[in-house]
Write a protein that holds these residues in place. Structure first.
Motif, PDB file in Angstrom:
ATOM      1  N   SER A  98       0.817  -1.212   0.000  1.00  0.00           N
ATOM      2  CA  SER A  98       0.000   0.000   0.000  1.00  0.00           C
ATOM      3  C   SER A  98       0.848   1.259   0.000  1.00  0.00           C
ATOM      4  O   SER A  98       0.340   2.335  -0.291  1.00  0.00           O
ATOM      5  CB  SER A  98      -1.050  -0.016   1.106  1.00  0.00           C
ATOM      6  OG  SER A  98      -0.490   0.236   2.328  1.00  0.00           O
ATOM      7  N   TYR A 123       2.566   9.221   9.045  1.00  0.00           N
ATOM      8  CA  TYR A 123       3.340   8.017   8.679  1.00  0.00           C
ATOM      9  C   TYR A 123       4.452   8.505   7.744  1.00  0.00           C
ATOM     10  O   TYR A 123       4.175   9.127   6.719  1.00  0.00           O
ATOM     11  CB  TYR A 123       2.413   7.019   7.998  1.00  0.00           C
ATOM     12  CG  TYR A 123       3.108   5.854   7.319  1.00  0.00           C
ATOM     13  CD1 TYR A 123       4.086   5.106   7.975  1.00  0.00           C
ATOM     14  CD2 TYR A 123       2.784   5.495   6.016  1.00  0.00           C
ATOM     15  CE1 TYR A 123       4.716   4.041   7.343  1.00  0.00           C
ATOM     16  CE2 TYR A 123       3.402   4.429   5.382  1.00  0.00           C
ATOM     17  CZ  TYR A 123       4.372   3.715   6.053  1.00  0.00           C
ATOM     18  OH  TYR A 123       4.992   2.661   5.430  1.00  0.00           O
ATOM     19  N   ILE A 167      -5.335   8.099   8.421  1.00  0.00           N
ATOM     20  CA  ILE A 167      -4.898   6.710   8.638  1.00  0.00           C
ATOM     21  C   ILE A 167      -5.618   6.216   9.880  1.00  0.00           C
ATOM     22  O   ILE A 167      -5.394   6.711  10.978  1.00  0.00           O
ATOM     23  CB  ILE A 167      -3.390   6.619   8.916  1.00  0.00           C
ATOM     24  CG1 ILE A 167      -2.573   7.360   7.870  1.00  0.00           C
ATOM     25  CG2 ILE A 167      -2.954   5.158   9.036  1.00  0.00           C
ATOM     26  CD1 ILE A 167      -1.090   7.474   8.233  1.00  0.00           C
ATOM     27  N   ASN A 171      -0.998   4.630  12.360  1.00  0.00           N
ATOM     28  CA  ASN A 171       0.439   4.518  12.589  1.00  0.00           C
ATOM     29  C   ASN A 171       0.938   5.954  12.581  1.00  0.00           C
ATOM     30  O   ASN A 171       0.697   6.653  11.591  1.00  0.00           O
ATOM     31  CB  ASN A 171       1.095   3.724  11.459  1.00  0.00           C
ATOM     32  CG  ASN A 171       2.598   3.641  11.616  1.00  0.00           C
ATOM     33  OD1 ASN A 171       3.152   3.985  12.648  1.00  0.00           O
ATOM     34  ND2 ASN A 171       3.264   3.175  10.569  1.00  0.00           N
ATOM     35  N   ASP A 199      -6.088   5.575   4.419  1.00  0.00           N
ATOM     36  CA  ASP A 199      -5.159   4.443   4.532  1.00  0.00           C
ATOM     37  C   ASP A 199      -5.688   3.502   5.610  1.00  0.00           C
ATOM     38  O   ASP A 199      -5.794   3.871   6.781  1.00  0.00           O
ATOM     39  CB  ASP A 199      -3.762   4.993   4.893  1.00  0.00           C
ATOM     40  CG  ASP A 199      -2.711   3.886   4.976  1.00  0.00           C
ATOM     41  OD1 ASP A 199      -3.049   2.755   5.387  1.00  0.00           O
ATOM     42  OD2 ASP A 199      -1.541   4.164   4.645  1.00  0.00           O
ATOM     43  N   TYR A 202      -4.353  -1.103   8.641  1.00  0.00           N
ATOM     44  CA  TYR A 202      -4.554  -1.820   9.925  1.00  0.00           C
ATOM     45  C   TYR A 202      -6.023  -2.109  10.184  1.00  0.00           C
ATOM     46  O   TYR A 202      -6.434  -2.246  11.339  1.00  0.00           O
ATOM     47  CB  TYR A 202      -3.961  -0.990  11.076  1.00  0.00           C
ATOM     48  CG  TYR A 202      -2.488  -0.732  10.911  1.00  0.00           C
ATOM     49  CD1 TYR A 202      -1.537  -1.650  11.385  1.00  0.00           C
ATOM     50  CD2 TYR A 202      -2.030   0.404  10.258  1.00  0.00           C
ATOM     51  CE1 TYR A 202      -0.192  -1.428  11.200  1.00  0.00           C
ATOM     52  CE2 TYR A 202      -0.670   0.640  10.074  1.00  0.00           C
ATOM     53  CZ  TYR A 202       0.241  -0.282  10.542  1.00  0.00           C
ATOM     54  OH  TYR A 202       1.587  -0.075  10.368  1.00  0.00           O
ATOM     55  N   SER A 232       0.158  -6.739   4.045  1.00  0.00           N
ATOM     56  CA  SER A 232       1.412  -6.868   4.816  1.00  0.00           C
ATOM     57  C   SER A 232       1.183  -7.206   6.276  1.00  0.00           C
ATOM     58  O   SER A 232       1.861  -8.070   6.837  1.00  0.00           O
ATOM     59  CB  SER A 232       2.194  -5.558   4.755  1.00  0.00           C
ATOM     60  OG  SER A 232       2.594  -5.303   3.447  1.00  0.00           O
ATOM     61  N   LYS A 233       0.229  -6.499   6.901  1.00  0.00           N
ATOM     62  CA  LYS A 233       0.006  -6.693   8.338  1.00  0.00           C
ATOM     63  C   LYS A 233      -0.985  -7.835   8.537  1.00  0.00           C
ATOM     64  O   LYS A 233      -0.710  -8.786   9.254  1.00  0.00           O
ATOM     65  CB  LYS A 233      -0.529  -5.415   8.992  1.00  0.00           C
ATOM     66  CG  LYS A 233       0.069  -4.133   8.471  1.00  0.00           C
ATOM     67  CD  LYS A 233       1.485  -3.879   8.937  1.00  0.00           C
ATOM     68  CE  LYS A 233       2.098  -2.707   8.171  1.00  0.00           C
ATOM     69  NZ  LYS A 233       3.441  -2.386   8.533  1.00  0.00           N
ATOM     70  N   TYR A 320       0.505  -0.133  18.011  1.00  0.00           N
ATOM     71  CA  TYR A 320       1.430   0.913  18.444  1.00  0.00           C
ATOM     72  C   TYR A 320       0.915   1.656  19.669  1.00  0.00           C
ATOM     73  O   TYR A 320      -0.300   1.815  19.829  1.00  0.00           O
ATOM     74  CB  TYR A 320       1.609   1.955  17.331  1.00  0.00           C
ATOM     75  CG  TYR A 320       2.031   1.373  16.006  1.00  0.00           C
ATOM     76  CD1 TYR A 320       3.277   0.754  15.872  1.00  0.00           C
ATOM     77  CD2 TYR A 320       1.197   1.423  14.894  1.00  0.00           C
ATOM     78  CE1 TYR A 320       3.665   0.211  14.661  1.00  0.00           C
ATOM     79  CE2 TYR A 320       1.579   0.880  13.684  1.00  0.00           C
ATOM     80  CZ  TYR A 320       2.814   0.269  13.573  1.00  0.00           C
ATOM     81  OH  TYR A 320       3.194  -0.268  12.371  1.00  0.00           O
TER      82      TYR A 320
HETATM   83  C1  LIG Z   1      -0.164   3.427   7.692  1.00  0.00           C
HETATM   84  C2  LIG Z   1       0.631   2.523   6.812  1.00  0.00           C
HETATM   85  N1  LIG Z   1       0.362   2.474   5.509  1.00  0.00           N
HETATM   86  C3  LIG Z   1       1.074   1.695   4.684  1.00  0.00           C
HETATM   87  C4  LIG Z   1       2.096   0.905   5.150  1.00  0.00           C
HETATM   88  C5  LIG Z   1       2.894   0.083   4.189  1.00  0.00           C
HETATM   89  O1  LIG Z   1       2.200  -1.046   3.823  1.00  0.00           O
HETATM   90  P1  LIG Z   1       2.727  -1.988   2.652  1.00  0.00           P
HETATM   91  O2  LIG Z   1       3.674  -2.956   3.242  1.00  0.00           O
HETATM   92  O3  LIG Z   1       1.472  -2.627   2.133  1.00  0.00           O
HETATM   93  O4  LIG Z   1       3.373  -1.110   1.635  1.00  0.00           O
HETATM   94  C6  LIG Z   1       2.422   0.916   6.499  1.00  0.00           C
HETATM   95  C7  LIG Z   1       3.551   0.104   7.009  1.00  0.00           C
HETATM   96  O5  LIG Z   1       3.997   0.211   8.094  1.00  0.00           O
HETATM   97  C8  LIG Z   1       1.682   1.757   7.346  1.00  0.00           C
HETATM   98  O6  LIG Z   1       1.959   1.829   8.641  1.00  0.00           O
END
Ligand SMILES: Cc1ncc(COP(=O)(O)O)c(C=O)c1O
Length: 390
Positions: A98, A123, A167, A171, A199, A202, A232-233, A320
């Motif tokens: 993302s 972020y 977001i 984060n 975004d 999470y 990813s998460k 976090y």
């Molecule tokens: C708010 C946020 N968006 C995007 C990402 C990145 O995600 P990706 O691994 O899908 O690029 C992160 C990664 O820590 C994040 O914290």
């Protein structure tokens, strides 16, 4: 050779490799630094890779936008889980994570000199992407509990503003924004003719019965809402690089040009793995998020001990906590001392745009319960001794 100045000169350097180097120089350090989960992708993702390997045609370039079966399952997921209707005015684009989706969005909606509103703490990769695109990040403070300040956001809008970024879950703070505040931001964007970039990397990581809200689900907002997601998460996919974006259809051509130039297509082997993961679905993530919640409670219980020297907001999302430390010490100096003297790593708040004061981000998604207990004890001991030396 003469070195020329470049657009990259203005871009901050990512902090993770710097902290990573300090960790390597201090063996035995427990990391509460990087935002990753402790678990791996589901077995169905591995089956997806086997499926990829059965057809040699899969070694060829594929669609810029993503392979059809993955687009189909994403459509079902966002309709059922996020309540986003993928109407003809909306398109789905699979991305290499993302972060790439964010960069696609910024490049697609701006020209040099335009402004994008970020809520602080931000972020860091968002701030970096905007600067790289020769645009201006406009930083808006959140309130004392890191919630959105709608009036401040409103006041920051100028004729050059192209988007407001939210977001949630957040984060670096872990705060989950209320549905009403996200609706307000979305409405503001609609009224001012700008985009709302939401975004939701999470989206599954909420605790204490708090529910995630997707602004893309608001009726009639398909022309100005850009929703970003990541595997990813949720699926332990960090290195596999798969995310996706739901965009207004009028941005599709622009996003395809960017993706075609930078990626050609998202890695097809990872797309097959993603298809396998999404077939397994949210329940896989939920099992593991329960464990993360147990770790969260250990961390939360222990950091209460720091109330005299830190302000702690007991956030209910992501993985976090963001501490404000009552000290004149510089955040990076404190981080360095914590690693060198107490073998515990956290990230400094300056990386997230907190220029004034000393802030630290604690990430607990990668920890098992035993490590969490030891790690957080090291952190509390270190902070008590460094901030309040006896
Ligand atoms: C708010 C946020 N968006 C995007 C990402 C990145 O995600 P990706 O691994 O899908 O690029 C992160 C990664 O820590 C994040 O914290």
């Amino acid at each position: 050779m003469t070195t020329f100045s470049s657009r990259m000169d203005k871009v901050q350097s990512p902090i993770i490799p710097v902290v990573g180097q300090l960790i390597r120089e201090n063996p035995g350090t427990i990391s509460l630094g990087q935002g990753i989960v402790y678990y791996s992708p589901p077995q169905t993702a591995i089956e997806g890779i086997k499926q990829f390997l059965t057809n040699s045609d899969n070694n060829q370039y594929k669609s810029v936008q993503g392979i059809d079966p993955l687009l189909t399952i994403i459509k079902k997921k966002v309709q059922e889980e996020n309540e986003i209707q993928v109407v003809p005015h909306r398109s789905i684009v699979v991305t290499a994570g993302s972060n790439m989706a964010f960069m696609n969005a910024i490049l697609a909606i701006t020209k040099a000199g335009d402004e994008i509103i970020l809520n602080v703490p931000y972020y860091f990769n968002h701030e970096m992407a905007i600067t790289m695109a020769n645009c201006q990040p406009i930083l808006v403070e959140t309130d004392n509990n890191y919630r959105l300040s709608i009036n401040k956001i409103k006041a920051a809008i100028t004729p050059k503003t192209r988007a407001i970024v939210t977001i949630s879950p957040n984060n670096p703070t872990g705060v989950v924004y209320s549905e009403s505040s996200l609706r307000e931001v979305n409405k503001l964007c609609q009224d001012r003719g700008i985009y709302h970039i939401s975004d939701e990397a999470y989206e599954y990581f909420t605790y204490d019965e708090i529910k995630h809200f997707s602004p893309g689900s608001i009726a009639d907002n398909d022309y100005h809402t850009i929703s970003l997601y990541s595997l990813s998460k949720a699926y332990g996919f960090a290195s596999w690089r798969i995310g996706y974006m739901i965009i207004p259809h009028h941005l599709l051509d622009a996003v395809k040009k960017i993706q075609d130039t930078i990626l050609i297509c998202p890695p097809v082997i990872s797309q097959y793995a993603a298809l396998g993961a999404l077939n397994r679905g949210r329940s896989y993530c939920q099992e593991h998020i329960k464990d993360i919640n147990n770790v969260r409670e250990i961390v939360l219980r222990n950091i209460q001990d720091l109330e005299d020297i830190c302000t702690i907001i007991p956030a209910q999302g992501a993985f976090y906590f963001f501490l404000k430390v009552k000290t004149n010490m510089k955040d990076f100096e404190l981080v360095k001392k914590l690693i060198e003297n107490y073998q515990i790593a956290v990230l400094p708040g300056k990386t997230f745009g907190m220029e004034k004061g000393c802030y630290l981000r604690i990430a607990y998604g990668a920890l098992k319960q035993e490590t969490a207990t030891i790690g957080i004890q090291r952190l509390t001991k270190g902070l008590k001794q460094l901030i309040n030396p006896t």
